[in-house]
Motif scaffolding. Structure first.
Motif, PDB file in Angstrom:
ATOM      1  N   GLY A  79       0.835  -1.185   0.000  1.00 33.75           N
ATOM      2  CA  GLY A  79       0.000   0.000   0.000  1.00 33.75           C
ATOM      3  C   GLY A  79       0.870   1.235   0.000  1.00 33.75           C
ATOM      4  N   SER A  80       0.281   2.380  -0.348  1.00 29.60           N
ATOM      5  CA  SER A  80       1.032   3.635  -0.326  1.00 29.60           C
ATOM      6  C   SER A  80       0.070   4.794  -0.124  1.00 29.60           C
ATOM      7  N   CYS A  81       0.612   5.884   0.387  1.00 29.22           N
ATOM      8  CA  CYS A  81      -0.153   7.109   0.596  1.00 29.22           C
ATOM      9  C   CYS A  81       0.679   8.262   0.052  1.00 29.22           C
ATOM     10  N   SER A  82       0.149   8.991  -0.909  1.00 34.52           N
ATOM     11  CA  SER A  82       0.891  10.106  -1.490  1.00 34.52           C
ATOM     12  C   SER A  82       0.734  11.353  -0.627  1.00 34.52           C
ATOM     13  N   ALA A  83       1.581  12.342  -0.885  1.00 35.60           N
ATOM     14  CA  ALA A  83       1.522  13.606  -0.135  1.00 35.60           C
ATOM     15  C   ALA A  83       0.200  14.332  -0.354  1.00 35.60           C
ATOM     16  N   THR A  84      -0.457  14.040  -1.470  1.00 34.64           N
ATOM     17  CA  THR A  84      -1.739  14.691  -1.767  1.00 34.64           C
ATOM     18  C   THR A  84      -2.932  13.907  -1.227  1.00 34.64           C
ATOM     19  N   GLY A  85      -2.660  12.775  -0.578  1.00 35.28           N
ATOM     20  CA  GLY A  85      -3.742  12.017   0.047  1.00 35.28           C
ATOM     21  C   GLY A  85      -4.335  10.918  -0.800  1.00 35.28           C
ATOM     22  N   ASN A  86      -3.627  10.500  -1.858  1.00 39.39           N
ATOM     23  CA  ASN A  86      -4.091   9.371  -2.664  1.00 39.39           C
ATOM     24  C   ASN A  86      -3.633   8.064  -2.027  1.00 39.39           C
ATOM     25  N   LEU A  87      -4.561   7.143  -1.815  1.00 40.47           N
ATOM     26  CA  LEU A  87      -4.234   5.842  -1.240  1.00 40.47           C
ATOM     27  C   LEU A  87      -4.245   4.783  -2.342  1.00 40.47           C
ATOM     28  N   CYS A  88      -3.199   3.980  -2.378  1.00 42.12           N
ATOM     29  CA  CYS A  88      -3.100   2.929  -3.379  1.00 42.12           C
ATOM     30  C   CYS A  88      -2.777   1.609  -2.685  1.00 42.12           C
ATOM     31  N   PHE A  89      -3.421   0.537  -3.129  1.00 42.21           N
ATOM     32  CA  PHE A  89      -3.236  -0.779  -2.508  1.00 42.21           C
ATOM     33  C   PHE A  89      -2.932  -1.826  -3.567  1.00 42.21           C
ATOM     34  N   SER A  90      -2.137  -2.818  -3.186  1.00 43.08           N
ATOM     35  CA  SER A  90      -1.773  -3.891  -4.099  1.00 43.08           C
ATOM     36  C   SER A  90      -2.953  -4.824  -4.338  1.00 43.08           C
ATOM     37  N   ASP A  91      -3.179  -5.189  -5.603  1.00 41.53           N
ATOM     38  CA  ASP A  91      -4.271  -6.122  -5.894  1.00 41.53           C
ATOM     39  C   ASP A  91      -3.945  -7.540  -5.423  1.00 41.53           C
ATOM     40  N   LYS A  92      -2.697  -7.783  -4.990  1.00 43.78           N
ATOM     41  CA  LYS A  92      -2.357  -9.085  -4.416  1.00 43.78           C
ATOM     42  C   LYS A  92      -3.082  -9.332  -3.096  1.00 43.78           C
ATOM     43  N   LEU A  93      -3.618  -8.273  -2.498  1.00 41.51           N
ATOM     44  CA  LEU A  93      -4.369  -8.425  -1.247  1.00 41.51           C
ATOM     45  C   LEU A  93      -5.643  -9.246  -1.446  1.00 41.51           C
ATOM     46  N   ILE A  94      -5.978  -9.545  -2.694  1.00 43.75           N
ATOM     47  CA  ILE A  94      -7.080 -10.468  -2.979  1.00 43.75           C
ATOM     48  C   ILE A  94      -6.893 -11.771  -2.203  1.00 43.75           C
ATOM     49  N   TYR A  95      -5.644 -12.207  -2.056  1.00 43.63           N
ATOM     50  CA  TYR A  95      -5.352 -13.501  -1.447  1.00 43.63           C
ATOM     51  C   TYR A  95      -5.074 -13.408   0.049  1.00 43.63           C
ATOM     52  N   ALA A  96      -5.175 -12.214   0.619  1.00 42.81           N
ATOM     53  CA  ALA A  96      -4.852 -12.013   2.035  1.00 42.81           C
ATOM     54  C   ALA A  96      -6.094 -12.170   2.914  1.00 42.81           C
ATOM     55  N   PRO A  97      -5.914 -12.643   4.139  1.00 42.07           N
ATOM     56  CA  PRO A  97      -7.032 -12.693   5.087  1.00 42.07           C
ATOM     57  C   PRO A  97      -7.412 -11.269   5.520  1.00 42.07           C
ATOM     58  N   CYS A  98      -8.618 -11.130   6.053  1.00 42.63           N
ATOM     59  CA  CYS A  98      -9.127  -9.797   6.388  1.00 42.63           C
ATOM     60  C   CYS A  98      -8.249  -9.068   7.404  1.00 42.63           C
ATOM     61  N   TYR A  99      -7.695  -9.799   8.381  1.00 43.54           N
ATOM     62  CA  TYR A  99      -6.908  -9.113   9.405  1.00 43.54           C
ATOM     63  C   TYR A  99      -5.651  -8.481   8.808  1.00 43.54           C
ATOM     64  N   VAL A 100      -5.144  -9.056   7.734  1.00 38.00           N
ATOM     65  CA  VAL A 100      -3.975  -8.499   7.055  1.00 38.00           C
ATOM     66  C   VAL A 100      -4.376  -7.275   6.216  1.00 38.00           C
ATOM     67  N   ILE A 101      -5.475  -7.398   5.484  1.00 38.01           N
ATOM     68  CA  ILE A 101      -5.971  -6.255   4.702  1.00 38.01           C
ATOM     69  C   ILE A 101      -6.273  -5.080   5.625  1.00 38.01           C
ATOM     70  N   ASP A 102      -6.907  -5.369   6.752  1.00 39.66           N
ATOM     71  CA  ASP A 102      -7.248  -4.320   7.717  1.00 39.66           C
ATOM     72  C   ASP A 102      -5.996  -3.591   8.201  1.00 39.66           C
ATOM     73  N   TYR A 103      -4.930  -4.362   8.447  1.00 40.27           N
ATOM     74  CA  TYR A 103      -3.679  -3.733   8.891  1.00 40.27           C
ATOM     75  C   TYR A 103      -3.119  -2.810   7.814  1.00 40.27           C
ATOM     76  N   VAL A 104      -3.090  -3.284   6.564  1.00 39.59           N
ATOM     77  CA  VAL A 104      -2.537  -2.464   5.479  1.00 39.59           C
ATOM     78  C   VAL A 104      -3.343  -1.172   5.330  1.00 39.59           C
ATOM     79  N   VAL A 105      -4.663  -1.270   5.439  1.00 34.62           N
ATOM     80  CA  VAL A 105      -5.510  -0.071   5.324  1.00 34.62           C
ATOM     81  C   VAL A 105      -5.247   0.881   6.492  1.00 34.62           C
ATOM     82  N   ALA A 106      -5.197   0.346   7.706  1.00 40.75           N
ATOM     83  CA  ALA A 106      -4.925   1.186   8.877  1.00 40.75           C
ATOM     84  C   ALA A 106      -3.559   1.862   8.755  1.00 40.75           C
ATOM     85  N   HIS A 107      -2.595   1.130   8.223  1.00 44.48           N
ATOM     86  CA  HIS A 107      -1.239   1.658   8.016  1.00 44.48           C
ATOM     87  C   HIS A 107      -1.279   2.875   7.086  1.00 44.48           C
ATOM     88  N   GLU A 108      -1.964   2.733   5.959  1.00 40.72           N
ATOM     89  CA  GLU A 108      -1.980   3.827   4.985  1.00 40.72           C
ATOM     90  C   GLU A 108      -2.854   4.993   5.452  1.00 40.72           C
TER      91      GLU A 108
END
Length: 225
Positions: free
Chosen positions: A160-189
């Motif tokens: 995942g990434s967060c730009s200086a302008t506030g754009n959030l981008c996430f890897s489409d590989k998260l399709i294969y991740a469990p929810c607790y992992v996706i939740d962490y990546v979202v909280a991180h960004e």
């Protein structure tokens, strides 16, 4: 002259080709390992022997990267775990589009289009899940800075990434991740909307939002993606 590197993969020694590309705009050596070969991008001032020496020094890292699970071929599977639920996957000639009915994902159309249609559907559902989580975590913050854009991309390194302008981008590989992992990546960004760094303040904020085991989520990402 062709170059290669000898690696220990899945318990056996393999020789993989090394492809070296010179990029005048690059200011560092970039390694991109794949099962087909090792791509090395180098600045104009770096010689080929130095690039090869660098790949040898990174041998252990390359082996770890290539030992991770390889992407699933969606065209050949009949079951998938998606967002913590088990689904059967069935092709159909009925004009249903791609949709979930009960515990089955139905993919309509010719077999040669199954992979693309299933992938597009899973990415759409994943993005909707992520958007809901972004709203959930954002509302927990003392401030409320709406991200300008939320998107999925095919990336090889970042989850995942967060730009200086506030754009959030996430890897489409998260399709294969469990929810607790996706939740962490979202909280991180989302935390980066306030703290554009990895300072103590950032990790405190991330821990406050996520409330799960950050180390466990990070370990899953390291091993699997």
């Amino acid at each position: 002259m062709q170059h290669s590197i000898s690696l220990m993969l899945a318990g056996e020694q393999r020789e993989l080709p090394i492809i070296i590309t010179i990029n005048k705009r690059s200011n560092k050596i970039i390694l991109k390992p794949s099962i087909e070969g090792i791509k090395i991008t180098v600045p104009n001032k770096i010689s080929i022997p130095i690039a090869l020496k660098f790949s040898e020094e990174k041998r252990g890292w390359i082996e770890r990267q290539l030992s991770k699970k390889q992407p699933i071929n969606l065209a050949n599977i009949d079951k998938i775990t998606f967002l913590d639920k088990e689904y059967d996957i069935k092709s159909t000639q009925e004009k249903l589009g791609t949709q979930i009915i009960g515990n089955t994902i139905y993919v309509s159309g010719a077999p040669e289009f199954k992979e693309r249609r299933l992938n597009d559907f899973l990415k759409k559902e994943l993005l909707a899940y992520i958007e809901d989580k972004v709203k959930f975590y954002s509302k927990q913050l003392c401030f409320f800075r709406r991200p300008k854009r939320i998107a999925l991309k095919t990336v090889s390194t970042r989850h995942g990434s967060c730009s200086a302008t506030g754009n959030l981008c996430f890897s489409d590989k998260l399709i294969y991740a469990p929810c607790y992992v996706i939740d962490y990546v979202v909280a991180h960004e989302v935390s980066h909307l306030k703290e554009m760094n990895h300072s103590i303040s950032f990790w405190k904020l991330c821990d406050k939002l996520y409330k799960g085991d950050i180390d466990q989520a990070k370990t899953w990402l390291k091993v699997n993606l």
